[in-house]
Design a protein around this motif. Sequence first.
Motif, PDB file in Angstrom:
ATOM      1  N   LEU A 150     -15.525  13.481 -24.992  1.00  0.00           N
ATOM      2  CA  LEU A 150     -15.872  14.059 -23.688  1.00  0.00           C
ATOM      3  C   LEU A 150     -15.980  15.580 -23.792  1.00  0.00           C
ATOM      4  CD1 LEU A 150     -13.551  11.869 -21.444  1.00  0.00           C
ATOM      5  CD2 LEU A 150     -16.057  11.838 -21.462  1.00  0.00           C
ATOM      6  N   ALA A 151     -15.104  16.188 -24.560  1.00  0.00           N
ATOM      7  CA  ALA A 151     -15.183  17.639 -24.762  1.00  0.00           C
ATOM      8  C   ALA A 151     -16.507  18.025 -25.407  1.00  0.00           C
ATOM      9  CB  ALA A 151     -14.013  18.108 -25.624  1.00  0.00           C
ATOM     10  N   GLU A 152     -16.988  17.191 -26.322  1.00  0.00           N
ATOM     11  CA  GLU A 152     -18.295  17.447 -26.936  1.00  0.00           C
ATOM     12  C   GLU A 152     -19.411  17.391 -25.891  1.00  0.00           C
ATOM     13  OE1 GLU A 152     -18.694  14.617 -30.056  1.00  0.00           O
ATOM     14  OE2 GLU A 152     -17.090  15.495 -31.289  1.00  0.00           O
ATOM     15  N   LEU A 153     -19.268  16.502 -24.920  1.00  0.00           N
ATOM     16  CA  LEU A 153     -20.275  16.416 -23.853  1.00  0.00           C
ATOM     17  C   LEU A 153     -20.243  17.653 -22.959  1.00  0.00           C
ATOM     18  CD1 LEU A 153     -20.011  12.671 -22.752  1.00  0.00           C
ATOM     19  CD2 LEU A 153     -21.616  13.713 -24.368  1.00  0.00           C
ATOM     20  N   VAL A 154     -19.043  18.222 -22.776  1.00  0.00           N
ATOM     21  CA  VAL A 154     -18.955  19.488 -22.039  1.00  0.00           C
ATOM     22  C   VAL A 154     -19.713  20.572 -22.797  1.00  0.00           C
ATOM     23  CG1 VAL A 154     -17.412  21.307 -21.214  1.00  0.00           C
ATOM     24  CG2 VAL A 154     -16.753  18.901 -20.936  1.00  0.00           C
ATOM     25  N   THR A 155     -19.473  20.660 -24.085  1.00  0.00           N
ATOM     26  CA  THR A 155     -20.164  21.655 -24.911  1.00  0.00           C
ATOM     27  C   THR A 155     -21.674  21.449 -24.889  1.00  0.00           C
ATOM     28  OG1 THR A 155     -18.245  21.815 -26.386  1.00  0.00           O
ATOM     29  CG2 THR A 155     -20.350  22.596 -27.244  1.00  0.00           C
ATOM     30  N   ALA A 156     -22.094  20.188 -24.860  1.00  0.00           N
ATOM     31  CA  ALA A 156     -23.528  19.871 -24.848  1.00  0.00           C
ATOM     32  C   ALA A 156     -24.164  20.096 -23.487  1.00  0.00           C
ATOM     33  CB  ALA A 156     -23.736  18.420 -25.277  1.00  0.00           C
ATOM     34  N   GLY A 157     -23.359  20.347 -22.452  1.00  0.00           N
ATOM     35  CA  GLY A 157     -23.894  20.597 -21.115  1.00  0.00           C
ATOM     36  C   GLY A 157     -24.208  19.345 -20.317  1.00  0.00           C
ATOM     37  N   LYS A 158     -23.796  18.181 -20.824  1.00  0.00           N
ATOM     38  CA  LYS A 158     -24.080  16.930 -20.100  1.00  0.00           C
ATOM     39  C   LYS A 158     -23.059  16.655 -18.999  1.00  0.00           C
ATOM     40  CE  LYS A 158     -26.611  14.679 -23.831  1.00  0.00           C
ATOM     41  NZ  LYS A 158     -26.766  13.457 -24.685  1.00  0.00           N
ATOM     42  N   ILE A 159     -21.861  17.196 -19.154  1.00  0.00           N
ATOM     43  CA  ILE A 159     -20.858  17.108 -18.096  1.00  0.00           C
ATOM     44  C   ILE A 159     -20.205  18.481 -17.942  1.00  0.00           C
ATOM     45  CG2 ILE A 159     -20.446  14.675 -18.628  1.00  0.00           C
ATOM     46  CD1 ILE A 159     -17.785  15.424 -19.842  1.00  0.00           C
ATOM     47  N   ARG A 160     -19.713  18.754 -16.735  1.00  0.00           N
ATOM     48  CA  ARG A 160     -19.068  20.043 -16.493  1.00  0.00           C
ATOM     49  C   ARG A 160     -17.551  19.948 -16.625  1.00  0.00           C
ATOM     50  NH1 ARG A 160     -23.530  21.621 -17.228  1.00  0.00           N
ATOM     51  NH2 ARG A 160     -24.884  22.738 -15.763  1.00  0.00           N
ATOM     52  N   HIS A 161     -16.968  18.860 -16.136  1.00  0.00           N
ATOM     53  CA  HIS A 161     -15.511  18.717 -16.126  1.00  0.00           C
ATOM     54  C   HIS A 161     -15.138  17.274 -16.444  1.00  0.00           C
ATOM     55  CE1 HIS A 161     -15.155  22.710 -14.300  1.00  0.00           C
ATOM     56  NE2 HIS A 161     -16.148  22.349 -13.511  1.00  0.00           N
ATOM     57  N   ILE A 162     -13.914  17.106 -16.970  1.00  0.00           N
ATOM     58  CA  ILE A 162     -13.427  15.794 -17.385  1.00  0.00           C
ATOM     59  C   ILE A 162     -12.381  15.291 -16.402  1.00  0.00           C
ATOM     60  CG2 ILE A 162     -12.190  14.528 -19.200  1.00  0.00           C
ATOM     61  CD1 ILE A 162     -13.290  16.591 -21.195  1.00  0.00           C
ATOM     62  N   GLY A 163     -12.477  14.006 -16.072  1.00  0.00           N
ATOM     63  CA  GLY A 163     -11.479  13.360 -15.230  1.00  0.00           C
ATOM     64  C   GLY A 163     -10.963  12.088 -15.880  1.00  0.00           C
ATOM     65  N   LEU A 164      -9.798  11.640 -15.437  1.00  0.00           N
ATOM     66  CA  LEU A 164      -9.224  10.382 -15.881  1.00  0.00           C
ATOM     67  C   LEU A 164      -8.899   9.539 -14.655  1.00  0.00           C
ATOM     68  CD1 LEU A 164      -6.660  11.662 -18.559  1.00  0.00           C
ATOM     69  CD2 LEU A 164      -8.976  10.811 -18.975  1.00  0.00           C
ATOM     70  N   SER A 165      -8.784   8.236 -14.860  1.00  0.00           N
ATOM     71  CA  SER A 165      -8.429   7.340 -13.765  1.00  0.00           C
ATOM     72  C   SER A 165      -7.384   6.347 -14.238  1.00  0.00           C
ATOM     73  CB  SER A 165      -9.676   6.591 -13.269  1.00  0.00           C
ATOM     74  OG  SER A 165      -9.367   5.724 -12.188  1.00  0.00           O
ATOM     75  N   GLU A 166      -6.403   6.097 -13.378  1.00  0.00           N
ATOM     76  CA  GLU A 166      -5.358   5.102 -13.660  1.00  0.00           C
ATOM     77  C   GLU A 166      -4.651   5.365 -14.991  1.00  0.00           C
ATOM     78  OE1 GLU A 166      -3.954   2.764 -11.943  1.00  0.00           O
ATOM     79  OE2 GLU A 166      -5.259   2.480 -10.215  1.00  0.00           O
ATOM     80  N   VAL A 167      -4.144   6.588 -15.160  1.00  0.00           N
ATOM     81  CA  VAL A 167      -3.324   6.883 -16.331  1.00  0.00           C
ATOM     82  C   VAL A 167      -1.933   7.310 -15.878  1.00  0.00           C
ATOM     83  CG1 VAL A 167      -5.289   7.531 -17.770  1.00  0.00           C
ATOM     84  CG2 VAL A 167      -4.053   9.307 -16.496  1.00  0.00           C
ATOM     85  N   THR A 168      -0.981   7.194 -16.770  1.00  0.00           N
ATOM     86  CA  THR A 168       0.397   7.587 -16.498  1.00  0.00           C
ATOM     87  C   THR A 168       0.567   9.090 -16.695  1.00  0.00           C
ATOM     88  OG1 THR A 168       1.136   7.319 -18.774  1.00  0.00           O
ATOM     89  CG2 THR A 168       1.151   5.344 -17.377  1.00  0.00           C
ATOM     90  N   GLY A 169       1.723   9.588 -16.292  1.00  0.00           N
ATOM     91  CA  GLY A 169       2.011  10.998 -16.517  1.00  0.00           C
ATOM     92  C   GLY A 169       1.983  11.388 -17.983  1.00  0.00           C
ATOM     93  N   PRO A 170       2.664  10.648 -18.870  1.00  0.00           N
ATOM     94  CA  PRO A 170       2.604  10.992 -20.298  1.00  0.00           C
ATOM     95  C   PRO A 170       1.183  10.937 -20.852  1.00  0.00           C
ATOM     96  CG  PRO A 170       4.486   9.578 -19.883  1.00  0.00           C
ATOM     97  CD  PRO A 170       3.706   9.635 -18.602  1.00  0.00           C
ATOM     98  N   GLU A 171       0.388   9.966 -20.406  1.00  0.00           N
ATOM     99  CA  GLU A 171      -0.999   9.884 -20.861  1.00  0.00           C
ATOM    100  C   GLU A 171      -1.797  11.083 -20.364  1.00  0.00           C
ATOM    101  OE1 GLU A 171      -1.588   5.025 -21.175  1.00  0.00           O
ATOM    102  OE2 GLU A 171      -1.946   6.043 -19.276  1.00  0.00           O
ATOM    103  N   LEU A 172      -1.546  11.512 -19.141  1.00  0.00           N
ATOM    104  CA  LEU A 172      -2.246  12.674 -18.593  1.00  0.00           C
ATOM    105  C   LEU A 172      -1.921  13.924 -19.408  1.00  0.00           C
ATOM    106  CD1 LEU A 172      -4.103  13.556 -16.268  1.00  0.00           C
ATOM    107  CD2 LEU A 172      -2.055  13.972 -14.888  1.00  0.00           C
ATOM    108  N   ARG A 173      -0.668  14.092 -19.756  1.00  0.00           N
ATOM    109  CA  ARG A 173      -0.268  15.245 -20.577  1.00  0.00           C
ATOM    110  C   ARG A 173      -0.921  15.192 -21.959  1.00  0.00           C
ATOM    111  NH1 ARG A 173       4.683  14.300 -17.799  1.00  0.00           N
ATOM    112  NH2 ARG A 173       5.340  16.118 -16.594  1.00  0.00           N
ATOM    113  N   GLU A 174      -0.955  13.994 -22.531  1.00  0.00           N
ATOM    114  CA  GLU A 174      -1.537  13.846 -23.864  1.00  0.00           C
ATOM    115  C   GLU A 174      -3.022  14.200 -23.856  1.00  0.00           C
ATOM    116  OE1 GLU A 174      -2.225  10.373 -27.292  1.00  0.00           O
ATOM    117  OE2 GLU A 174      -1.052   9.935 -25.484  1.00  0.00           O
ATOM    118  N   ALA A 175      -3.730  13.717 -22.846  1.00  0.00           N
ATOM    119  CA  ALA A 175      -5.168  14.000 -22.753  1.00  0.00           C
ATOM    120  C   ALA A 175      -5.419  15.476 -22.481  1.00  0.00           C
ATOM    121  CB  ALA A 175      -5.789  13.150 -21.651  1.00  0.00           C
TER     122      ALA A 175
END
Length: 343
Positions: A150-175
């Motif tokens: 997803l970070a590569e897609l930000v660099t490529a200009g295809k997306i501006r920001h990254i979101g997550l759905s249905e993840v736990t707190g530890p998973e959110l920190r890891e991402a």
Amino acid sequence: MNGVPQPDTTPIARTRLGTGGPLVGVQGLGCMGMSEFYGDTDETAARAALDAALEAGVTLFDTADAYGRGANERFLAPFVRAHRDEITLATKFAIVRTDDDDYRGISNDPAYIRQAIDASLARLGVDHVDLYYMHRRDPAVPFAESVGALAELVTAGKIRHIGLSEVTGPELREAHAVHPIAALQSEWSLFSRDVERTAVPAAAELGIALVPYSPLGRGFLTGAFTDASADLPAQDFRAHQPRFTGDNARTNAALLAPVRAIAEARGATPGQIALAWVQQRAEAHGLPVVPIPGTRRPERVRENTAATFLRLTAEELALLEPIAGQVAGDRYQDMSSTSAARE
């Protein structure tokens, strides 16, 4: 409605999605039901709902490639192109559906992510999306790989920001350690508060916005139906969810008494009380929130956005506090891909 301004004369306020994220209206619009899951749709009314939302100050419009197997993105395309500079466009990947819908799987594979974004951009008729969510988490794929893609897609200009759905707190920190996450989209309502266990504290700590889906409990909190299996068509997916059918539905309907009482006293609707609760609950946790109630009707958009002007008292909040702890039934038939299953 007593003291609840109508947003057709007063645009809703704005907030920022994450540190450095886009500035959006404090309420968004979930567009899923315009294409699937809630029975037949009047497309003319649905298009009017999009226009009403924009007029009220809504700027975050939420879709996914899974909704209608791409049909929802295609439906939104003309509206998106007509208002591209005025809106924040969010879509998602990860739920894999076949043409005959006999199978759903979850893919966080980098190659699939690259394929999915190109397909979404083509359906939407745009060269980028503002917010791209991982719709569901596949724990078998390390975040370094999926968020890295997803970070590569930000660099490529295809997306501006990254979101997550249905993840736990530890998973959110890891991402977030791999690449900044702008928003977490998870279910949050008077009936569903498991997100508060670990995800909400992590989001507040990291400066990540919450985008609650189903803040109206898929319509149950509004009183639109009592027993989904009896009140809704068989093709409506709510008719098959544990929380909304049989003894569970009867138990849960009784829990709405304080919501109705507060609404009547305030000259508001039960749905507005439920939406105001989400806004203020997030404030109590110190993080920005942009609920995305879904509707296909312009009058319902105006009702929902008016709720952003409503402030509940401490006494009213206390009356609503016990509800979630008494809710009967899971929010899905299969909870295996939700954050609650990995807590």
